[in-house]
Motif scaffolding. Structure first.
Motif, PDB file in Angstrom:
ATOM      1  N   PHE A 114       0.845  -1.188   0.000  1.00 21.00           N
ATOM      2  CA  PHE A 114       0.000   0.000   0.000  1.00 21.00           C
ATOM      3  C   PHE A 114       0.881   1.239   0.000  1.00 21.00           C
ATOM      4  CE2 PHE A 114       0.986  -0.302   4.484  1.00 21.00           C
ATOM      5  CZ  PHE A 114       1.001   1.009   4.929  1.00 21.00           C
ATOM      6  N   TYR A 115       2.097   1.090   0.539  1.00 20.97           N
ATOM      7  CA  TYR A 115       3.068   2.184   0.583  1.00 20.97           C
ATOM      8  C   TYR A 115       4.453   1.543   0.600  1.00 20.97           C
ATOM      9  CZ  TYR A 115       5.391   6.515   2.111  1.00 20.97           C
ATOM     10  OH  TYR A 115       6.196   7.610   2.202  1.00 20.97           O
ATOM     11  N   ILE A 116       5.219   1.775  -0.437  1.00 18.08           N
ATOM     12  CA  ILE A 116       6.473   1.051  -0.642  1.00 18.08           C
ATOM     13  C   ILE A 116       7.437   1.218   0.526  1.00 18.08           C
ATOM     14  CG2 ILE A 116       8.563   0.985  -2.076  1.00 18.08           C
ATOM     15  CD1 ILE A 116       6.657   1.555  -4.494  1.00 18.08           C
ATOM     16  N   ASP A 117       7.611   2.445   0.988  1.00 15.34           N
ATOM     17  CA  ASP A 117       8.620   2.688   2.018  1.00 15.34           C
ATOM     18  C   ASP A 117       8.284   1.990   3.330  1.00 15.34           C
ATOM     19  OD1 ASP A 117      11.127   4.061   2.611  1.00 15.34           O
ATOM     20  OD2 ASP A 117       9.945   5.218   4.061  1.00 15.34           O
ATOM     21  N   PHE A 118       6.994   1.772   3.583  1.00 14.65           N
ATOM     22  CA  PHE A 118       6.605   1.078   4.818  1.00 14.65           C
ATOM     23  C   PHE A 118       7.213  -0.317   4.859  1.00 14.65           C
ATOM     24  CE2 PHE A 118       3.871  -1.837   7.143  1.00 14.65           C
ATOM     25  CZ  PHE A 118       3.747  -1.200   8.364  1.00 14.65           C
ATOM     26  N   GLY A 123      12.413  -5.178   5.114  1.00 11.81           N
ATOM     27  CA  GLY A 123      13.251  -5.983   4.232  1.00 11.81           C
ATOM     28  C   GLY A 123      12.673  -6.293   2.870  1.00 11.81           C
ATOM     29  N   TRP A 124      11.395  -5.946   2.640  1.00 12.56           N
ATOM     30  CA  TRP A 124      10.842  -6.144   1.298  1.00 12.56           C
ATOM     31  C   TRP A 124      11.325  -5.018   0.396  1.00 12.56           C
ATOM     32  CZ3 TRP A 124       8.415  -8.285   5.426  1.00 12.56           C
ATOM     33  CH2 TRP A 124       7.851  -9.551   5.259  1.00 12.56           C
ATOM     34  N   GLU A 125      11.525  -5.325  -0.877  1.00 12.72           N
ATOM     35  CA  GLU A 125      12.040  -4.335  -1.820  1.00 12.72           C
ATOM     36  C   GLU A 125      11.344  -4.481  -3.166  1.00 12.72           C
ATOM     37  OE1 GLU A 125      13.002  -1.426  -2.958  1.00 12.72           O
ATOM     38  OE2 GLU A 125      14.557  -1.570  -1.392  1.00 12.72           O
ATOM     39  N   LEU A 126      11.225  -3.376  -3.892  1.00 18.44           N
ATOM     40  CA  LEU A 126      10.692  -3.432  -5.247  1.00 18.44           C
ATOM     41  C   LEU A 126      11.510  -4.412  -6.077  1.00 18.44           C
ATOM     42  CD1 LEU A 126       9.956   0.263  -6.262  1.00 18.44           C
ATOM     43  CD2 LEU A 126       8.313  -1.613  -6.144  1.00 18.44           C
ATOM     44  N   MET A 276       6.577  -6.122  -4.456  1.00 16.64           N
ATOM     45  CA  MET A 276       7.817  -6.152  -3.683  1.00 16.64           C
ATOM     46  C   MET A 276       8.141  -7.602  -3.334  1.00 16.64           C
ATOM     47  SD  MET A 276       7.220  -2.892  -1.131  1.00 16.64           S
ATOM     48  CE  MET A 276       8.963  -2.569  -0.795  1.00 16.64           C
ATOM     49  N   ALA A 277       9.427  -7.858  -3.127  1.00 13.99           N
ATOM     50  CA  ALA A 277       9.884  -9.203  -2.764  1.00 13.99           C
ATOM     51  C   ALA A 277      10.892  -9.113  -1.629  1.00 13.99           C
ATOM     52  CB  ALA A 277      10.498  -9.911  -3.974  1.00 13.99           C
ATOM     53  N   ASN A 342      17.364  -5.952   1.469  1.00 20.04           N
ATOM     54  CA  ASN A 342      16.636  -5.281   0.387  1.00 20.04           C
ATOM     55  C   ASN A 342      17.451  -5.281  -0.896  1.00 20.04           C
ATOM     56  OD1 ASN A 342      16.122  -4.034   3.121  1.00 20.04           O
ATOM     57  ND2 ASN A 342      14.365  -3.174   2.039  1.00 20.04           N
ATOM     58  N   SER A 343      18.707  -4.849  -0.786  1.00 21.74           N
ATOM     59  CA  SER A 343      19.572  -4.764  -1.963  1.00 21.74           C
ATOM     60  C   SER A 343      19.858  -6.144  -2.539  1.00 21.74           C
ATOM     61  CB  SER A 343      20.882  -4.065  -1.601  1.00 21.74           C
ATOM     62  OG  SER A 343      20.638  -2.745  -1.168  1.00 21.74           O
TER      63      SER A 343
END
Length: 388
Positions: A114-118, A123-126, A276-277, A342-343
């Motif tokens: 719902f909000y990427i930065d949240f 640890g989830w990332e686009l 996100m994954a 994330n990276s």
């Protein structure tokens, strides 16, 4: 604060919470159907007093990457009632979800944010984006050339095995696509969309679209082709609806060449970040990962993962595979790279490459090691079509 696996007595409350949080309504028939399906789902929740305060679902899936299948935990329906927010409930649910997924062998997780930065905080990332092209009626111009094979339209919402045959072949060219069961096709993919499948002269399915037409607008939810002839044939099929349409909207992978071959490529094109994954179990994921050309030089990197501490530590990639370095080993004092979970996720799914991450300081360390790591990772285009 205890996170529990929800039992049947809380299922209706969980549905009511979802309807409240995501602002939709279900009929009684839909509620009854959902209650049945929840019996086999892994639903985590937090109870305050006797009331359900927060919950999430973990759905079991598989994804395909470089021809390999990986068990994936799909996180969905994350919700808290407003009166219970900002108490750390979602943090506790996500931490517990990571533990559960690790125990079940789900080495990677995905979610729709719902909000990427949240979710980045956990640890989830686009890992994927897609292009959305919007066209007007005057853009619907057939490509010249001979027409081979044929296209067959099917009934709205009905499943045909040829769809999955094309989808499975297509997914081998991308990173992260869902392995679809017939049940999933029927329940979540087709819905109100009509399939049209292109067959080559020899009768083999080579491409399909899923589309719907409402208020003189065609929406193409999936445009899936295995070769250029399928691309041309399906585009021709779309153009032949010109008397019925004022607008057309097509969702495409980032490397799809359809926009380039349009008579007028100057159409509206938007890049849409999507799912996100997150790698749940770094060691197991790395051991199954299809690294290429590891060569004679080993690469050591350190993973930072605050919310899944079992992932933290140093890993070494050699010609014999990937291992986690034990404290006090001979490799401990060797040069190494440092990156967050994330990276690492964005890197290994192909959304970003090692040099790009190093340039934005998402990987820290020696450039020579970064270039070596870069050479070991297969070039991939992530794509994901589903939602949950």
């Amino acid at each position: 604060m205890n996170v529990i696996k929800l039992t049947q007595e809380y299922f209706r409350e969980a549905i009511e919470m979802s309807m409240y949080a995501f602002q939709y309504e279900l009929s009684q028939e839909q509620i009854d159907e959902r209650l049945k399906s929840m019996k086999s789902q892994n639903i985590l929740g937090i109870i305050e007093g006797e009331k359900l305060a927060a919950k999430l679902y973990i759905l079991p899936f598989k994804i395909i990457q470089n021809g390999k299948e990986f068990n994936m935990g799909g996180v969905a329906g994350v919700a808290t009632y407003p009166e219970f927010r900002r108490r750390g409930y979602v943090k506790e649910l996500l931490n517990k979800a990571l533990e559960d997924m690790k125990e079940k062998g789900q080495v990677i997780s995905m979610l729709s944010p719902f909000y990427i930065d949240f979710y980045r905080k956990y640890g989830w990332e686009l890992f994927v984006e897609y292009q959305l092209i919007s066209l007007e009626k005057e853009d619907l111009i057939n490509r010249s050339g001979e027409s081979y094979g044929w296209i067959k339209r099917y009934k709205k919402g009905e499943f045909y095995e040829d769809l999955n045959t094309v989808y499975e072949k297509f997914s081998l060219n991308y990173s992260g696509m869902l392995v679809r069961s017939e049940e999933w096709w029927k329940k979540s993919v087709l819905n109100n969309f009509s399939p049209a499948i292109y067959f080559s002269d020899d009768g083999h399915p080579q491409g399909y679209i899923l589309y719907k037409i409402e208020n003189r607008k065609m929406e193409v939810k999936e445009f899936i082709v295995l070769n250029h002839q399928a691309r041309l044939a399906l585009w021709r099929f779309i153009c032949q609806h010109d008397s019925m349409l004022d607008k057309l909207e097509i969702r495409l992978p980032m490397n799809e060449q359809l926009p380039f071959i349009l008579k007028n490529p100057n159409v509206k094109r938007e890049v849409k970040p999507y799912f996100m994954a997150r790698i749940v179990d770094v060691e197991k994921y790395l051991q199954a990962y299809p690294f290429i050309n590891p060569g004679t030089k080993s690469v050591i990197f350190k993973v930072i993962d605050e919310h899944a501490p079992w992932n933290e530590g140093k890993y070494v990639i050699t010609t014999s595979g990937v291992t986690k370095i034990a404290d006090g080993s001979d490799n401990e004092n060797q040069p190494y790279l440092v990156l967050s979970i994330n990276s690492l996720t964005a890197l290994l799914l192909g959304y970003m490459n090692a040099i790009q991450l190093w340039e934005i300081r998402a990987i820290q360390g020696n450039l020579e090691l970064v270039e070596c790591l870069h050479s070991m990772i297969p070039k991939q285009t992530p794509y994901f079509l589903d939602t949950f």
